[in-house]
Enzyme design. Structure first.
Site, PDB file in Angstrom:
ATOM      1  N   HIS A   1     -45.427   0.138  12.504  1.00 38.32           N
ATOM      2  CA  HIS A   1     -46.099   1.420  12.608  1.00 38.32           C
ATOM      3  C   HIS A   1     -45.679   2.150  13.877  1.00 38.32           C
ATOM      4  O   HIS A   1     -45.512   1.496  14.908  1.00 38.32           O
ATOM      5  CB  HIS A   1     -47.616   1.175  12.637  1.00 38.32           C
ATOM      6  CG  HIS A   1     -48.421   2.437  12.601  1.00 38.32           C
ATOM      7  ND1 HIS A   1     -48.531   3.201  11.454  1.00 38.32           N
ATOM      8  CD2 HIS A   1     -49.128   3.078  13.566  1.00 38.32           C
ATOM      9  CE1 HIS A   1     -49.288   4.254  11.728  1.00 38.32           C
ATOM     10  NE2 HIS A   1     -49.660   4.205  12.993  1.00 38.32           N
TER      11      HIS A   1
ATOM     12  N   TYR B   1     -22.978  11.489  -7.230  1.00 35.37           N
ATOM     13  CA  TYR B   1     -23.315  11.353  -5.810  1.00 35.37           C
ATOM     14  C   TYR B   1     -22.384  12.150  -4.906  1.00 35.37           C
ATOM     15  O   TYR B   1     -22.826  12.746  -3.919  1.00 35.37           O
ATOM     16  CB  TYR B   1     -23.425   9.879  -5.410  1.00 35.37           C
ATOM     17  CG  TYR B   1     -22.135   9.123  -5.205  1.00 35.37           C
ATOM     18  CD1 TYR B   1     -21.551   9.036  -3.949  1.00 35.37           C
ATOM     19  CD2 TYR B   1     -21.500   8.475  -6.257  1.00 35.37           C
ATOM     20  CE1 TYR B   1     -20.367   8.329  -3.758  1.00 35.37           C
ATOM     21  CE2 TYR B   1     -20.324   7.769  -6.075  1.00 35.37           C
ATOM     22  CZ  TYR B   1     -19.756   7.705  -4.821  1.00 35.37           C
ATOM     23  OH  TYR B   1     -18.593   7.012  -4.624  1.00 35.37           O
TER      24      TYR B   1
ATOM     25  N   TYR C   1      -6.995  -2.047   9.944  1.00 35.70           N
ATOM     26  CA  TYR C   1      -6.778  -2.703   8.649  1.00 35.70           C
ATOM     27  C   TYR C   1      -5.392  -3.347   8.596  1.00 35.70           C
ATOM     28  O   TYR C   1      -5.213  -4.457   8.122  1.00 35.70           O
ATOM     29  CB  TYR C   1      -6.952  -1.700   7.497  1.00 35.70           C
ATOM     30  CG  TYR C   1      -8.383  -1.620   7.053  1.00 35.70           C
ATOM     31  CD1 TYR C   1      -8.853  -2.438   6.036  1.00 35.70           C
ATOM     32  CD2 TYR C   1      -9.283  -0.759   7.671  1.00 35.70           C
ATOM     33  CE1 TYR C   1     -10.179  -2.389   5.639  1.00 35.70           C
ATOM     34  CE2 TYR C   1     -10.606  -0.709   7.285  1.00 35.70           C
ATOM     35  CZ  TYR C   1     -11.050  -1.522   6.266  1.00 35.70           C
ATOM     36  OH  TYR C   1     -12.351  -1.495   5.879  1.00 35.70           O
TER      37      TYR C   1
ATOM     38  N   GLU D   1     -23.721  15.044  -2.338  1.00 37.11           N
ATOM     39  CA  GLU D   1     -23.470  14.808  -0.910  1.00 37.11           C
ATOM     40  C   GLU D   1     -22.744  16.011  -0.296  1.00 37.11           C
ATOM     41  O   GLU D   1     -23.118  16.500   0.776  1.00 37.11           O
ATOM     42  CB  GLU D   1     -22.633  13.537  -0.721  1.00 37.11           C
ATOM     43  CG  GLU D   1     -23.437  12.271  -1.014  1.00 37.11           C
ATOM     44  CD  GLU D   1     -22.616  10.978  -1.010  1.00 37.11           C
ATOM     45  OE1 GLU D   1     -23.222   9.908  -0.929  1.00 37.11           O
ATOM     46  OE2 GLU D   1     -21.373  11.034  -1.091  1.00 37.11           O
TER      47      GLU D   1
ATOM     48  N   THR E   1      -9.352   4.273  -0.348  1.00 40.60           N
ATOM     49  CA  THR E   1     -10.183   5.460  -0.553  1.00 40.60           C
ATOM     50  C   THR E   1     -11.313   5.528   0.458  1.00 40.60           C
ATOM     51  O   THR E   1     -11.565   6.565   1.076  1.00 40.60           O
ATOM     52  CB  THR E   1     -10.780   5.424  -1.977  1.00 40.60           C
ATOM     53  OG1 THR E   1      -9.702   5.321  -2.913  1.00 40.60           O
ATOM     54  CG2 THR E   1     -11.602   6.667  -2.268  1.00 40.60           C
ATOM     55  N   CYS E   2     -12.025   4.410   0.616  1.00 39.76           N
ATOM     56  CA  CYS E   2     -13.249   4.414   1.427  1.00 39.76           C
ATOM     57  C   CYS E   2     -12.971   4.889   2.847  1.00 39.76           C
ATOM     58  O   CYS E   2     -13.663   5.765   3.372  1.00 39.76           O
ATOM     59  CB  CYS E   2     -13.842   3.013   1.437  1.00 39.76           C
ATOM     60  SG  CYS E   2     -15.378   2.908   2.341  1.00 39.76           S
TER      61      CYS E   2
ATOM     62  N   GLU F   1     -43.117   1.502   6.401  1.00 33.18           N
ATOM     63  CA  GLU F   1     -44.341   0.703   6.233  1.00 33.18           C
ATOM     64  C   GLU F   1     -45.059   1.059   4.930  1.00 33.18           C
ATOM     65  O   GLU F   1     -45.837   0.265   4.408  1.00 33.18           O
ATOM     66  CB  GLU F   1     -45.287   0.870   7.432  1.00 33.18           C
ATOM     67  CG  GLU F   1     -45.901   2.238   7.571  1.00 33.18           C
ATOM     68  CD  GLU F   1     -46.835   2.348   8.795  1.00 33.18           C
ATOM     69  OE1 GLU F   1     -47.655   1.429   8.984  1.00 33.18           O
ATOM     70  OE2 GLU F   1     -46.741   3.343   9.537  1.00 33.18           O
TER      71      GLU F   1
ATOM     72  N   GLU G   1       0.865  -1.184   0.000  1.00 34.34           N
ATOM     73  CA  GLU G   1       0.000   0.000   0.000  1.00 34.34           C
ATOM     74  C   GLU G   1       0.905   1.239   0.000  1.00 34.34           C
ATOM     75  O   GLU G   1       1.755   1.392   0.874  1.00 34.34           O
ATOM     76  CB  GLU G   1      -0.937  -0.013   1.222  1.00 34.34           C
ATOM     77  CG  GLU G   1      -1.700   1.277   1.460  1.00 34.34           C
ATOM     78  CD  GLU G   1      -2.466   1.792   0.247  1.00 34.34           C
ATOM     79  OE1 GLU G   1      -3.229   1.024  -0.361  1.00 34.34           O
ATOM     80  OE2 GLU G   1      -2.274   2.982  -0.117  1.00 34.34           O
TER      81      GLU G   1
ATOM     82  N   LYS H   1     -16.645  10.950   4.654  1.00 34.78           N
ATOM     83  CA  LYS H   1     -17.802  11.610   4.028  1.00 34.78           C
ATOM     84  C   LYS H   1     -19.040  11.492   4.905  1.00 34.78           C
ATOM     85  O   LYS H   1     -19.737  12.461   5.181  1.00 34.78           O
ATOM     86  CB  LYS H   1     -18.023  10.984   2.644  1.00 34.78           C
ATOM     87  CG  LYS H   1     -19.155  11.491   1.814  1.00 34.78           C
ATOM     88  CD  LYS H   1     -20.452  10.783   1.973  1.00 34.78           C
ATOM     89  CE  LYS H   1     -20.536   9.302   1.752  1.00 34.78           C
ATOM     90  NZ  LYS H   1     -20.594   8.861   0.380  1.00 34.78           N
TER      91      LYS H   1
ATOM     92  N   CYS I   1     -16.077   6.964   1.673  1.00 28.08           N
ATOM     93  CA  CYS I   1     -17.308   6.654   2.425  1.00 28.08           C
ATOM     94  C   CYS I   1     -17.283   7.112   3.886  1.00 28.08           C
ATOM     95  O   CYS I   1     -18.227   7.760   4.346  1.00 28.08           O
ATOM     96  CB  CYS I   1     -17.567   5.154   2.458  1.00 28.08           C
ATOM     97  SG  CYS I   1     -16.787   4.169   1.187  1.00 28.08           S
TER      98      CYS I   1
END
Ligand code: FAD
Length: 453
Positions: free
Chosen positions: A429, A174, A96, A178, A39-40, A434, A32, A48, A45
């Site tokens: 409900h 998107y 990670y 966002e 990125t995420c 619903e 890496e 963000k 993600c």
């Protein structure tokens, strides 16, 4: 060979493939170049969504007054948000790295490039591998216009030293919508400049129109059918010249205009790996490139550029190569969400893609919360049903909690649920969800709107 599998890229797809392969007993190396988690986790993600949540709290404070709270919103501390986000992300980076370590993969904090089809240069070290996986993701691309150097891209947005007071977001995918929601929600004067008549090309037309309305209501100034043609800078301010002749002055110009696969600089030619017109790597259902022992997955293949797709592909590749469970990943009915304010979520086909005669059910209503909060905000739901089989072909929602609701509907659609199954399901409900099981009256048939135009 030094490794059974060498993975280039420690993002969503690469980490999963490396970890599961190592778990199956393979000798795995993974490189890496920038940040573990890709990125995420670092510039996608995760940060963000923290920013969207920050913006939503401001709206919630406004809405609370309708419920009797004597709340004064006060100001927002951008530096505090960035520091909190950075702390969580460095925790995730560590997780990670540890996951890979614990699984027994050898970690390289380095850039990898091909020397030949079985040999890589990994930070100056020569490494050989039986199989190689390219999981290098993508990068944001801007517009090539005069003054483009005054604009930033999504990689930069997460580390801005201070909150801009006036922002021009360019694009209507998107990421653009966002961040328009984030900046407007945090109190910036926000412009959204886009070429299409409505934002979010490719999404269902009713959602696109509903989102344009919602953006308007949250104070985002939209410039549809417009492109920036030049940017000039004076002091801290930037003047953006638009194709309609107008000029807007802002503190930040954000190009959210697209992404391109990370294949340049890999020296793919030395391995004989072919790329497509955007630099993407074409793959088969077994994730193999044109070179049989070199694989690719995730954003670098430019198929469905979402984290859960990359991780599912990484897992499937590892199981196929080393786990005795060969399988691919279906890209049909991949659910997706847009964390605009309010959010959007979809699974399956749009009304435009529906076969003529498919049954369309639409419901648009004021959600319970906003009958009291006083906020003008509608929720929109749509189901698309096959006229012959009664099977659900698509489900779409614009409104609070849409992504949380759509995950469950995606299971139903993947399982082949029919409208009759939805109708016999008892609602919960009082919820917005619903409504999806109580849509009894057909609104129209697919094709009717186009025919009426
Ligand atoms: P990446 O996660 O990009 O990982 C690739 C890694 O490879 C990077 O860490 C890179 O540094 C490394 N690398 C590249 N070249 C080399 C090399 N030569 N040597 C070594 N390492 C290298 N998806 C969602 O599902 N939901 C969302 O809400 C969402 N929001 C997003 C918001 C933004 C602003 C962005 C930009 C993306 C978002 N995405 C979202 C998309 C998601 O981030 C990607 O689909 C996902 O990260 C793809 O995973 P990947 O493994 O293919 O690539």
């Amino acid at each position: 060979m030094d490794f059974d599998l060498f993975v280039i890229g420690g993002g969503s797809g690469g980490v999963r493939a490396a970890r599961i392969s190592a778990g199956h007993g393979a000798r795995v190396g993974v490189a890496e170049a920038r940040f573990w988690g890709g990125t995420c986790v670092n510039v996608g993600c995760v940060p963000k969504k923290f920013m969207v949540m920050a913006a939503e709290y401001g709206g919630a404070a406004d809405d609370a007054r309708g419920f009797g709270w004597d709340i004064a919103k006060g100001g927002h501390d951008w530096a505090a948000l960035i520091a909190a986000k950075d702390k969580e992300i460095s925790r995730l980076n560590g997780i990670y790295r540890r996951l890979l370590d614990n699984a027994g993969a050898k970690i390289f904090d380095a850039r990898a490039t091909f020397i030949d089809a079985h040999t890589l240069d990994v930070g100056g070290e020569r490494i050989t591998a039986e199989r190689i996986l390219i999981a290098t993701g993508g990068h944001p691309t801007g517009l090539e216009i005069p003054g483009a150097e005054h604009a930033v891209v999504s990689d930069d947005i997460f580390a801005l030293p201070e909150m801009p007071r006036r922002v021009a977001v360019v694009g209507s995918g998107y990421i653009a919508v966002e961040f328009a929601g984030v900046f407007a929600g945090l109190g910036a004067e926000t412009h959204l400049i886009y070429r299409q008549p409505l934002p979010l090309r490719g999404f269902d037309a009713d959602l696109r129109a509903g989102l344009a309305e919602a953006l308007e209501q949250s104070g985002v100034r939209q410039h549809p059918g417009t492109l920036p043609v030049a940017i000039t800078a004076e002091g801290g301010a930037k003047q953006v010249q638009l194709s309609d002749g107008s000029v807007i002055e802002v503190d930040l110009v954000f190009f959210a205009t697209g992404r391109a696969p990370n294949t340049r600089g890999l020296n793919l030619g030395a391995a004989g790996v072919q790329t497509g017109p955007k630099g993407e790597i074409p793959i088969g259902t077994d994730f193999a490139t044109n070179v049989a022992h070199i694989y690719a997955l995730g954003d670098v293949t430019d198929q469905v550029n979402l984290t859960p797709v990359a991780t599912a592909q990484g897992h499937a590749l590892a199981d196929s190569l080393f786990g005795n469970k060969p399988r691919g990943v279906s890209l049909a009915n991949v659910p997706s969400a847009v964390f605009s304010i309010p959010p959007i979520a979809s699974v399956g086909i749009t009304e435009d893609q529906a076969p003529a005669g498919a049954k369309i059910f639409v419901s648009k209503f004021t959600p319970m919360r906003h009958t009291i909060s006083g906020r003008a905000r509608k929720t929109l739901m749509k189901l698309i049903v096959d006229a012959d089989t009664d099977k659900l072909l698509g489900a779409h929602m614009l409104g609070e909690d849409a992504p949380e609701i759509m995950q469950g509907l995606a299971v139903a659609i993947i399982a082949g649920a029919t409208k009759a199954d939805f109708d016999r399901t008892i609602g919960i409900h009082p919820t917005a969800a619903e409504e999806f099981v109580t849509m009894r009256t057909q609104t129209r048939v697919a094709g009717a709107l186009a025919a009426a135009e």
